[in-house]
Design a protein around this motif. Structure first.
Motif, PDB file in Angstrom:
ATOM      1  N   LEU A 409     -69.655 -48.097  18.528  1.00 61.48           N
ATOM      2  CA  LEU A 409     -70.847 -48.893  18.239  1.00 61.48           C
ATOM      3  C   LEU A 409     -70.618 -49.828  17.059  1.00 61.48           C
ATOM      4  CD1 LEU A 409     -73.265 -45.848  18.566  1.00 61.48           C
ATOM      5  CD2 LEU A 409     -72.826 -47.597  20.312  1.00 61.48           C
ATOM      6  N   LEU A 410     -71.613 -50.677  16.810  1.00 62.22           N
ATOM      7  CA  LEU A 410     -71.534 -51.659  15.729  1.00 62.22           C
ATOM      8  C   LEU A 410     -71.997 -51.042  14.410  1.00 62.22           C
ATOM      9  CD1 LEU A 410     -72.901 -54.726  17.707  1.00 62.22           C
ATOM     10  CD2 LEU A 410     -70.554 -54.412  16.890  1.00 62.22           C
ATOM     11  N   GLY A 411     -71.494 -49.881  14.097  1.00 62.02           N
ATOM     12  CA  GLY A 411     -71.840 -49.174  12.874  1.00 62.02           C
ATOM     13  C   GLY A 411     -71.241 -47.786  12.907  1.00 62.02           C
ATOM     14  N   PHE A 412     -71.437 -47.043  11.811  1.00 62.42           N
ATOM     15  CA  PHE A 412     -70.949 -45.667  11.747  1.00 62.42           C
ATOM     16  C   PHE A 412     -71.543 -44.865  12.901  1.00 62.42           C
ATOM     17  CE2 PHE A 412     -69.768 -46.806   7.451  1.00 62.42           C
ATOM     18  CZ  PHE A 412     -68.675 -45.989   7.178  1.00 62.42           C
ATOM     19  N   HIS A 413     -70.687 -44.147  13.604  1.00 62.70           N
ATOM     20  CA  HIS A 413     -71.074 -43.473  14.836  1.00 62.70           C
ATOM     21  C   HIS A 413     -71.953 -42.265  14.559  1.00 62.70           C
ATOM     22  CE1 HIS A 413     -70.452 -41.773  18.912  1.00 62.70           C
ATOM     23  NE2 HIS A 413     -70.126 -43.012  19.239  1.00 62.70           N
ATOM     24  N   TYR A 414     -72.733 -41.859  15.598  1.00 64.88           N
ATOM     25  CA  TYR A 414     -73.609 -40.701  15.464  1.00 64.88           C
ATOM     26  C   TYR A 414     -72.872 -39.377  15.591  1.00 64.88           C
ATOM     27  CZ  TYR A 414     -73.764 -41.304  20.626  1.00 64.88           C
ATOM     28  OH  TYR A 414     -73.452 -41.487  21.960  1.00 64.88           O
ATOM     29  N   TRP A 415     -71.615 -39.385  15.982  1.00 63.26           N
ATOM     30  CA  TRP A 415     -70.823 -38.162  16.061  1.00 63.26           C
ATOM     31  C   TRP A 415     -69.794 -38.211  14.935  1.00 63.26           C
ATOM     32  CZ3 TRP A 415     -68.291 -36.315  21.293  1.00 63.26           C
ATOM     33  CH2 TRP A 415     -67.755 -35.047  21.132  1.00 63.26           C
ATOM     34  N   HIS A 416     -69.694 -37.132  14.155  1.00 61.56           N
ATOM     35  CA  HIS A 416     -68.862 -37.211  12.950  1.00 61.56           C
ATOM     36  C   HIS A 416     -67.404 -37.535  13.258  1.00 61.56           C
ATOM     37  CE1 HIS A 416     -67.827 -32.999  13.957  1.00 61.56           C
ATOM     38  NE2 HIS A 416     -66.745 -33.224  13.271  1.00 61.56           N
ATOM     39  N   TYR A 417     -66.890 -37.092  14.401  1.00 58.61           N
ATOM     40  CA  TYR A 417     -65.496 -37.410  14.769  1.00 58.61           C
ATOM     41  C   TYR A 417     -65.303 -38.926  14.793  1.00 58.61           C
ATOM     42  CZ  TYR A 417     -61.127 -37.101  17.540  1.00 58.61           C
ATOM     43  OH  TYR A 417     -59.828 -37.209  17.990  1.00 58.61           O
ATOM     44  N   TYR A 418     -66.228 -39.621  15.445  1.00 59.76           N
ATOM     45  CA  TYR A 418     -66.073 -41.069  15.601  1.00 59.76           C
ATOM     46  C   TYR A 418     -66.590 -41.836  14.392  1.00 59.76           C
ATOM     47  CZ  TYR A 418     -64.785 -39.583  20.190  1.00 59.76           C
ATOM     48  OH  TYR A 418     -64.140 -38.952  21.218  1.00 59.76           O
ATOM     49  N   ALA A 419     -67.450 -41.211  13.581  1.00 61.10           N
ATOM     50  CA  ALA A 419     -67.783 -41.815  12.295  1.00 61.10           C
ATOM     51  C   ALA A 419     -66.541 -41.865  11.410  1.00 61.10           C
ATOM     52  CB  ALA A 419     -68.899 -41.028  11.609  1.00 61.10           C
ATOM     53  N   SER A 420     -65.717 -40.809  11.483  1.00 60.28           N
ATOM     54  CA  SER A 420     -64.461 -40.796  10.724  1.00 60.28           C
ATOM     55  C   SER A 420     -63.492 -41.845  11.253  1.00 60.28           C
ATOM     56  CB  SER A 420     -63.832 -39.403  10.787  1.00 60.28           C
ATOM     57  OG  SER A 420     -64.646 -38.451  10.132  1.00 60.28           O
ATOM     58  N   TYR A 422     -64.363 -44.607  12.777  1.00 59.62           N
ATOM     59  CA  TYR A 422     -64.932 -45.894  12.361  1.00 59.62           C
ATOM     60  C   TYR A 422     -64.537 -46.192  10.915  1.00 59.62           C
ATOM     61  CZ  TYR A 422     -68.521 -49.425  11.319  1.00 59.62           C
ATOM     62  OH  TYR A 422     -69.181 -50.570  10.926  1.00 59.62           O
ATOM     63  N   ALA A 423     -64.605 -45.173  10.067  1.00 60.04           N
ATOM     64  CA  ALA A 423     -64.214 -45.346   8.676  1.00 60.04           C
ATOM     65  C   ALA A 423     -62.734 -45.733   8.563  1.00 60.04           C
ATOM     66  CB  ALA A 423     -64.492 -44.074   7.890  1.00 60.04           C
ATOM     67  N   LEU A 424     -61.885 -45.118   9.367  1.00 60.76           N
ATOM     68  CA  LEU A 424     -60.462 -45.453   9.319  1.00 60.76           C
ATOM     69  C   LEU A 424     -60.218 -46.875   9.816  1.00 60.76           C
ATOM     70  CD1 LEU A 424     -57.592 -44.769   8.686  1.00 60.76           C
ATOM     71  CD2 LEU A 424     -57.416 -43.529  10.849  1.00 60.76           C
ATOM     72  N   ASN A 425     -60.960 -47.323  10.827  1.00 60.97           N
ATOM     73  CA  ASN A 425     -60.836 -48.720  11.253  1.00 60.97           C
ATOM     74  C   ASN A 425     -61.227 -49.669  10.122  1.00 60.97           C
ATOM     75  OD1 ASN A 425     -59.847 -48.336  13.867  1.00 60.97           O
ATOM     76  ND2 ASN A 425     -61.895 -48.090  14.730  1.00 60.97           N
ATOM     77  N   GLN A 426     -62.265 -49.297   9.359  1.00 58.39           N
ATOM     78  CA  GLN A 426     -62.642 -50.110   8.198  1.00 58.39           C
ATOM     79  C   GLN A 426     -61.504 -50.123   7.166  1.00 58.39           C
ATOM     80  OE1 GLN A 426     -65.227 -51.990   7.457  1.00 58.39           O
ATOM     81  NE2 GLN A 426     -66.958 -51.359   8.746  1.00 58.39           N
ATOM     82  N   TYR A 427     -60.917 -48.959   6.937  1.00 56.39           N
ATOM     83  CA  TYR A 427     -59.818 -48.870   5.967  1.00 56.39           C
ATOM     84  C   TYR A 427     -58.625 -49.709   6.416  1.00 56.39           C
ATOM     85  CZ  TYR A 427     -56.332 -46.815   2.849  1.00 56.39           C
ATOM     86  OH  TYR A 427     -55.344 -46.623   1.913  1.00 56.39           O
TER      87      TYR A 427
END
Length: 632
Positions: A409-420, A422-427
Motif C-alpha cells: 500500500l501507499l503507506g506503512f502496512h497494516y500487517w507488521h511483517y509488511y510494515a517492516s 515497507y520500512a526497509l524499502n524506505q531505508y
C-alpha cells in the motif's frame, strides 16, 4: 524474549484483560512433538500460556498452560484449548484448571452462548467436522445436525436459541485435475438448539466466484439485528458484505456495492451496523489504500468514516455507539491507534508519544503510485520509492511481497511483517536506490480475476510476468542504471526473487531471498504423496508434476549467474528450511556466488525485534555491496 503476545480480549466487566503468551499463530503446521518457538534458544522449553492482567496495569498473572481463550460472558471462567481438547480455568489466578469435557477429534472454534450456560464448538475429524454443544458438567455432548460436511464459524443468535455456522462439503470424491481451479461451494446453516432442526438461509452458487473467500476473516459470519445474518462473499469479482434473513426465503442483500474489496469486519454492539475498511474513496489512488466505512445490516447504504492519504483499518465501534477506534498509518507515519466520531471528522491519534523523538520522518519518501502494463496487458500497480535529490542514473530494486494474497500500500502496512518491509524499502531509498514494490497477480485488492489468474503459482508462475514487467519499467527510466537492478522479498517474495535470478540473471544483477520456496514439487509432497498409491489419479497428474517443476527456481539453475543472499530461520513452520538447504547445494554445484544467514530457532514471522534489525541490515549491506549506489 521472543514470546508473542496474542489474542488480547477484555473481561466482560472491562476491568481486566486476557491474552496468550507464546506459540506461532501464523504457522502452516505445528512443530513435531508440540515444541513451541524459542527464538532466544533459552535453556527452558517454551510453552503457550494464558495470562490475565488488570486494565489498570501493575503486572499480569499466568492462569494456566493453554491457547485460544474464550471468557465466559458471566465473567468467572475461561474456556480454552489444550492438546486439541476443551479445558476451563477460573479467571482468578491460582484457580484449578480442568478438562471441560472429552471429545474425539480436535476441538476448536469455541463459542459461549449469550447467557454463558452452554459452549458450542467444532470437532474436526478426518475429512469432516461436527458441531458440538456442551451444556452442563457431566452431561453428554449434543451433536447438532451431524453430517459428513466440514463445519466452522459457529455464531449464536442474540437470544441463545439458534446457532448459525458455515458448512462445506467433506473431503474425498472423484479425483480432480490439478492444474485447473474448481469451485469450492459453501453454505450458511442455522440450527435450532432446542429441536435440532436445521435450515439453510443461503448457499453459494457452485461456481469459481462462489467459492469460500480467502481474505481477512474469511466469511466473517455475524448475527445482526432484526435476525439478519451478515457475511462476506466473493460473488461478483470482489469480496463484499451481504446479509440474509436468518429464517431464509430471500436473496442475499449486497450491502457494499462497488469495485473494491472489504476487509476487517466488525459488528456494532447493538448489531445494527457493520464497520469495515475497503480500498476505495474519492481519490483514484485509494485502491492502494484502506479507509473506514459503516453500513446498516439491512440496507445497502454505506457511509465513509475516513478519507485522505492515510490508511485506516480494524475499526471497532465503542460502547458509547458514537466513536470508532481503529489503527492508522501513513506514507511517513508508522501504525498508531486512533479514534474518530462515527459520523466522521478529524481522527485523534493515541500513543503518538510512543514514536521516538529521533524517528526519521523527514527522511521518508511519499511513494508514488505507478500503473504499468504487464506483457499480457494486465494492469500492474507499483509503489515507487525515490529520493528526489541527486541526478544521474541510480541502481534500482524490485520488491516482491509474500503471501501471495497480499497487497502493498501507499503507506506503512497494516500487517507488521509488511510494515517492516515497507520500512526497509524506505531505508533502501535513503541508501540511493530507486525501489519499485510490485503488486503482482495472485494478490488482493484488484478483483477475483487478478487474485486467481490463469497459469499462476505452481500451475505456471504467470505472476513472474509482472516482476519482469516492473524490472523493464525501471530499466526504461532515465534515472535508472539498467545494469544495476536487484530484487528482494520474503516467503512468496523469496520464491519470486529466486525465480528472477534463475531465469533472468541478465536482468537482475543481485538478490536477497528471505525464506523462499525453491522447489514447488517437494513443497506440496503432502498433496501428491497419497496419489502415488491410488489407482485413481487426476487426469493431469504427470503433466502437473512437470508444470510444478518448471514453475520452480531450481528448474532454471543452468542460467543462474547473479549473486544472492539467502536468509532463513531454521524453525520456520511455513516454508521448510530444507528449501534453502537444497538450494545452497545447487548454487555450489553451479558455481554461483552466494551468502547465507541462517537464524537458529527463529520462525517464519520473525519473533525477535533484533532479528528484524539483523535481517534488514544484512539485506541492505548485501545490496549496497553488490549494486554500489552513490553515497546517500
Amino acid at each position: 524474549d521472543g514470546q508473542a503476545l496474542t489474542q488480547l480480549a477484555f473481561t466482560p466487566d472491562g476491568n481486566g484483560l486476557v491474552f496468550v503468551r507464546g506459540g506461532d499463530h501464523g504457522s502452516n503446521w505445528a512443530s513435531p512433538g508440540g515444541i513451541e518457538p524459542n527464538p532466544t534458544s533459552a535453556p527452558e522449553r517454551a510453552r503457550v500460556e494464558l495470562w490475565t492482567v488488570p486494565w489498570t496495569g501493575g503486572g499480569g498473572s499466568m492462569l494456566t498452560l493453554g491457547d485460544d481463550p474464550h471468557v465466559n460472558p458471566r465473567g468467572d471462567r475461561v474456556a480454552y484449548l489444550k492438546d486439541g481438547q476443551v479445558w476451563t480455568v477460573p479467571l482468578t489466578p491460582g484457580g484449578k484448571a480442568e478438562a471441560l469435557f472429552f471429545a474425539r477429534g480436535r476441538s476448536g472454534s469455541l463459542a459461549w452462548s449469550p447467557d454463558g450456560g452452554s459452549l458450542a464448538f467444532v470437532s474436526s475429524r478426518t475429512g469432516y467436522g461436527l458441531l458440538g454443544l456442551h451444556t452442563a458438567k457431566g452431561a453428554p455432548i449434543r451433536w447438532l445436525a451431524p453430517t459428513t460436511d466440514r463445519v466452522s464459524s459457529p455464531v449464536w443468535s442474540p437470544d441463545g436459541s439458534r446457532i448459525a455456522f458455515v458448512s462445506q462439503p467433506g473431503a474425498g470424491g472423484p479425483a480432480e485435475t490439478l492444474l485447473e481451479r474448481h469451485p469450492r461451494p459453501w453454505s450458511i446453516r442455522v440450527v435450532d438448539v432446542a429441536t435440532g432442526k436445521v435450515t439453510t438461509p443461503w448457499a453459494s452458487p457452485n461456481t469459481l466466484l462462489g467459492s469460500m473467500p480467502r481474505t481477512q476473516g474469511g466469511v466473517n459470519l455475524a448475527w445482526g439485528a432484526g435476525n439478519r445474518l451478515v457475511f462476506l462473499a466473493n460473488l461478483e469479482n470482489w469480496p463484499h458484505l451481504y446479509s440474509v434473513p436468518a429464517a431464509g426465503g430471500a436473496q442475499p442483500l449486497l450491502l457494499t456495492p462497488g469495485n473494491f474489496m472489504v476487509e476487517f469486519v466488525s459488528l456494532s454492539p447493538d448489531r445494527t451496523q457493520v464497520v469495515y475498511n475497503a480500498n476505495t474513496g474519492p481519490d483514484a489512488a485509494d485502491d492502494d489504500r484502506r479507509h473506514l466505512f459503516r453500513v446498516p445490516v439491512d440496507a445497502a447504504k454505506p457511509v465513509a468514516i475516513t478519507r485522505g492519504t492515510d490508511l485506516e483499518w480494524a475499526g471497532v465501534l465503542t460502547g458509547d455507539g458514537s466513536t470508532v477506534a481503529f489503527l492508522t498509518s501513513g506514507p511517513t507515519k508508522p501504525p498508531l491507534p486512533a479514534v474518530v466520531a462515527l459520523n466522521g471528522g478529524t481522527p485523534k491519534l493515541l500513543g503518538a508519544d510512543r514514536i521516538p523523538a529521533d524517528f526519521p520522518t523527514s527522511a521518508l519518501v511519499v511513494p508514488e503510485r505507478v500503473v504499468i502494463p504487464s506483457s499480457d496487458a494486465l494492469p500492474i500497480h507499483l509503489q515507487l520509492f525515490r529520493k528526489p535529490n541527486g541526478s544521474g542514473k541510480r541502481p534500482a530494486l524490485i520488491y516482491v511481497h509474500g503471501g501471495p494474497p497480499r497487497q502493498m500500500l501507499l503507506g506503512f502496512h497494516y500487517w507488521h511483517y509488511y510494515a517492516s518491509d515497507y520500512a526497509l524499502n524506505q531505508y533502501l531509498a535513503n541508501q540511493g536506490f530507486i525501489v519499485a514494490s510490485v503488486n503482482y497477480r495472485l494478490g488482493i485488492g484488484y478483483g477475483d480475476r487478478f487474485m486467481n489468474p490463469d497459469n499462476a503459482g505452481s500451475s505456471g508462475a504467470s505472476e513472474y510476468l509482472d516482476v519482469v514487467a516492473a524490472a523493464k519499467y525501471l530499466a526504461s527510466r532515465p534515472d535508472v542504471d539498467a545494469s544495476r537492478i536487484g530484487i528482494w522479498g520474503g516467503s512468496y517474495g523469496g520464491f519470486l526473487t529466486a525465480l528472477a535470478l534463475a531465469r533472468n540473471s541478465d536482468l537482475f544483477a543481485a538478490g536477497v531471498d528471505i525464506h523462499g520456496v525453491h522447489d514447488r514439487t517437494t513443497g506440496l509432497g503432502g498433496r501428491f504423496g497419497d496419489l502415488q498409491f491410488r489407482a485413481e489419479k487426476p487426469a493431469d497428474f504427470e503433466r502437473a508434476l512437470q508444470v510444478m517443476w518448471k514453475s520452480s527456481p531450481v528448474a532454471d539453475m543452468a542460467t543462474w549467474r547473479s549473486p544472492v543472499l539467502l536468509i532463513h530461520g531454521d524453525d520456520d513452520r511455513n516454508v521448510q528450511i530444507s528449501q534453502t538447504v537444497d538450494l545452497v547445494q545447487r548454487l555450489r554445484a553451479q558455481g554461483v556466488r552466494f551468502e547465507e544467514m541462517l537464524i537458529p530457532d527463529e520462525i517464519h514471522d520473525f519473533l525477535l525485534y533484533q532479528t528484524w534489525l539483523d535481517v534488514s541490515r544484512a539485506a541492505s549491506d548485501f545490496l549496497v555491496r553488490e549494486l554500489k549506489p552513490a553515497t546517500p
